[in-house]
Design a protein around this motif. Structure first.
Motif, short mmCIF file in Angstrom:
data_model
loop_
_atom_site.label_atom_id
_atom_site.label_comp_id
_atom_site.label_asym_id
_atom_site.label_seq_id
_atom_site.Cartn_x
_atom_site.Cartn_y
_atom_site.Cartn_z
N PRO A 170 68.11 60.47 39.81
CA PRO A 170 68.59 59.42 39.78
C PRO A 170 67.84 58.16 40.19
O PRO A 170 67.14 58.36 41.31
N PRO A 171 67.74 57.13 39.56
CA PRO A 171 67.15 55.96 40.23
C PRO A 171 67.83 55.55 41.59
O PRO A 171 68.92 55.80 41.94
N ASP A 172 66.96 55.33 42.61
CA ASP A 172 67.47 54.81 43.86
C ASP A 172 68.29 53.50 43.83
O ASP A 172 67.94 52.66 43.34
N PRO A 173 69.71 53.75 44.22
CA PRO A 173 70.36 52.73 43.93
C PRO A 173 70.27 51.53 44.98
O PRO A 173 70.82 50.35 44.77
N ASP A 174 69.30 51.78 45.84
CA ASP A 174 69.05 50.73 46.97
C ASP A 174 67.81 49.95 46.98
O ASP A 174 67.58 48.68 47.26
N ARG A 175 66.89 50.34 45.94
CA ARG A 175 65.53 49.79 45.98
C ARG A 175 65.41 48.77 44.84
O ARG A 175 65.87 49.07 43.56
N PRO A 176 65.17 47.57 45.06
CA PRO A 176 65.16 46.59 44.14
C PRO A 176 64.01 47.02 43.03
O PRO A 176 63.07 47.36 43.37
N VAL A 177 64.57 46.51 41.67
CA VAL A 177 63.72 46.89 40.74
C VAL A 177 63.26 45.39 40.10
O VAL A 177 64.13 44.68 39.72
N ILE A 178 61.82 45.51 39.73
CA ILE A 178 61.55 44.42 38.86
C ILE A 178 61.17 44.88 37.61
O ILE A 178 60.21 45.88 37.51
N GLY A 179 61.37 44.28 36.41
CA GLY A 179 61.19 44.68 35.10
C GLY A 179 60.28 43.71 34.49
O GLY A 179 60.32 42.74 34.60
N MET A 180 59.11 44.44 33.94
CA MET A 180 57.88 43.65 33.50
C MET A 180 57.88 43.88 32.09
O MET A 180 57.68 45.18 31.61
N MET A 181 57.65 42.97 31.30
CA MET A 181 57.25 43.05 29.79
C MET A 181 55.71 42.93 29.87
O MET A 181 55.11 42.19 30.56
N SER A 182 55.01 44.18 28.91
CA SER A 182 53.44 44.00 28.72
C SER A 182 53.16 44.71 27.44
O SER A 182 54.07 45.17 26.61
N PHE A 183 51.86 44.61 27.38
CA PHE A 183 51.22 45.82 26.47
C PHE A 183 50.27 46.45 27.00
O PHE A 183 50.03 46.50 28.54
N GLY A 184 49.41 47.12 26.39
CA GLY A 184 48.42 48.19 27.16
C GLY A 184 47.38 47.53 27.98
O GLY A 184 47.30 46.20 27.65
N SER A 185 46.90 47.95 28.93
CA SER A 185 45.97 47.53 30.08
C SER A 185 44.78 47.11 29.36
O SER A 185 43.84 46.40 29.84
N SER A 186 44.56 47.61 27.92
CA SER A 186 43.25 47.01 27.36
C SER A 186 43.34 45.62 26.90
O SER A 186 42.61 44.90 26.46
N ALA A 187 44.86 45.23 26.60
CA ALA A 187 44.90 43.77 26.00
C ALA A 187 45.32 43.14 27.12
O ALA A 187 45.04 41.71 27.15
N LEU A 188 46.33 43.41 27.98
CA LEU A 188 46.68 42.88 29.09
C LEU A 188 46.69 43.40 30.53
O LEU A 188 47.20 44.55 30.78
N LYS A 189 45.94 42.61 31.57
CA LYS A 189 45.49 43.35 32.72
C LYS A 189 46.59 43.09 33.94
O LYS A 189 46.56 43.58 34.80
N TYR A 190 47.53 41.97 33.58
CA TYR A 190 48.38 41.27 34.83
C TYR A 190 49.21 42.63 35.51
O TYR A 190 49.47 42.51 36.55
N MET A 191 49.60 43.65 34.65
CA MET A 191 50.50 44.74 35.05
C MET A 191 49.73 45.59 36.26
O MET A 191 50.10 46.04 37.20
N VAL A 192 48.16 45.81 36.06
CA VAL A 192 47.42 46.39 36.85
C VAL A 192 47.31 45.69 38.23
O VAL A 192 47.30 46.17 39.12
N HIS A 193 47.19 44.18 38.09
CA HIS A 193 46.98 43.42 39.11
C HIS A 193 48.37 43.30 40.07
O HIS A 193 48.23 43.02 41.12
#
Length: 420
Positions: free
Chosen positions: A182-205
């Motif tokens: 199960p997901p950790d109930p205490d760790r805050p989660v950030i949801g990020m929308m992206s596409f593959g890293s060949s097109a968008l690099k920000y998720m890697v950064h």
């Protein structure tokens, strides 16, 4: 010794009793427990069930008599769907079930989708359906982690073909209930929308710096299903913040592409007041299936075949302006803080010089429109860089650090959750 897992079995026991009992037998032979819930309307279960059809209808503040007297099967099954989904949520909240499985044709699948959406992520939810993976099922009806299997040869009567399907499904849902972390109930989660890293690099950064700040980072693929999943979780208050950095699903919706996440995309986080950082990533392309003919209105435009499944064509400058206005409209309805980061040099790898989507004039129109529409209550930051440059990601982190410092983003997920 590990406690046995209990699986809720949902179906019409008046017509599918043999199939449902076979499913129950498979679960119990593998060491699980079963809790049975009957959603029949006209007929009665030939053997006792744990939760009767009358209890289901009552949970919807109705009755079987009302469902029958409606004279309409759709109305009747919507009563049962409302009751079944409420009971599913209640049973899980009380710790009485560890997963659910349902079976049916179009009617049973319609009901099962509501029951699956009543359960949070991490709770196994399995649907055995004669229309599994069918275009009849809109993306926004699917829960974030639903599993489906085609009920081949099982429309009427138990046979060797459908036994193979049912036994697989039984093993899948019980195995998932036993294996899930199960997901950790205490760790805050950030949801990020992206596409593959060949097109968008920000998720890697961004991913590791966000982890270093104490967040779990969930990155969603903006191809319709990903946006639906992110929206579903945002609706549950799952995220400490959302990074809506790719808006292609909104553009696809506007021009009629099937690669969209439904009409309510980019609204759930705002309704809950979850902090939002947004950007125009991929907000200049329309997506379509590579294996189909290019839609006629896009045949004279630059296009890029990403693979044998997905291709994209460029939006005109005017269409990009319309998309900017629509994104602003959705973000301005948010109850919480919204910060829009606008990179002026480009918004994905394919719009750079020498690439098929390079169109400086249309890019300039898009940038101009975002500057016009991203006004109060939205905070706008314009960065003279490409979205794939480190400078863009650094700006995102700067905003997040400011929100951490002033308490906008809470340090634990429990304290961040809002009351629905």
């Amino acid at each position: 010794m590990t406690a046995k897992k209990t699986i809720l079995i949902i179906g019409t026991y008046d017509t599918k009793s043999d199939e449902l009992r076979f499913l129950q037998d498979c679960i119990e032979k593998q060491g699980g427990n079963a809790l049975t819930l009957d959603v029949s309307v006209l007929g009665d279960a030939p053997q006792p069930v744990d939760i009767s059809k009358h209890q289901v209808a009552e949970a919807a503040d109705s009755s079987i008599a009302v469902a029958v007297s409606s004279g309409d099967e759709n109305t009747a099954m919507q009563i049962m769907a409302a009751g079944a989904s409420k009971l599913t949520a209640k049973l899980h909240a009380e710790g009485k079930i560890d997963g659910m499985i349902a079976m049916g044709g179009t009617m049973g699948t319609d009901l099962a989708l509501d029951c699956a959406r009543a359960l949070p992520i991490g709770v196994p939810k399995y649907v055995i359906s004669t229309i599994a993976f069918s275009p009849l099922i809109p993306p926004d009806r699917l829960s974030a982690d639903i599993q489906m299997i085609l009920w081949a040869g099982g429309l009427y009567g138990l046979n060797d073909i459908c036994k193979a399907t049912l036994s697989q499904a039984a093993g899948a849902v019980l195995g998932a209930a036993q294996a899930v972390v199960p997901p950790d109930p205490d760790r805050p989660v950030i949801g990020m929308m992206s596409f593959g890293s060949s097109a968008l690099k920000y998720m890697v950064h961004l991913r590791q710096p966000l982890i270093d700040r104490g967040f779990s980072v969930a990155v969603f693929h903006g191809t319709g299903m990903g946006g639906m999943a992110m929206e579903s979780l945002a609706e549950q208050g799952y995220f400490a913040a959302v990074l809506e950095l790719a808006v292609a699903e909104i553009g696809n919706l506007m021009v009629g592409s099937v690669v969209n996440a439904g009409k309510d995309r980019m609204t759930a986080a705002g309704r809950r007041g979850t902090p939002i950082i947004a950007a125009p990533g991929f907000g200049d392309m329309i997506d379509f299936a590579t294996w189909q003919p290019v839609p006629e209105r896009f045949r004279d435009r630059p296009n890029h075949a990403h693979n044998r499944l997905l291709a994209s064509a460029s939006l005109t400058g005017q269409e990009r302006r319309e998309l900017a206005r629509e994104v602003a409209r959705r973000l301005k309805a948010a109850k919480g803080p919204v910060h829009f980061v606008l990179p002026t040099y480009g918004i994905h790898a394919w719009d750079t010089e020498g690439m098929p989507a390079h169109d400086p004039a249309a890019l300039a129109e898009m940038v101009d429109e975002y500057k016009k529409v991203m006004t109060d209550p939205i905070k706008l930051s314009v960065v003279d860089c490409h979205i794939n440059d480190l400078a863009f990601s650094d700006k995102i982190l700067e905003v997040i650090d400011g929100w951490i410092a002033d308490g906008t983003i809470k340090v634990t997920r429990q304290s961040q959750r809002h009351v629905a």
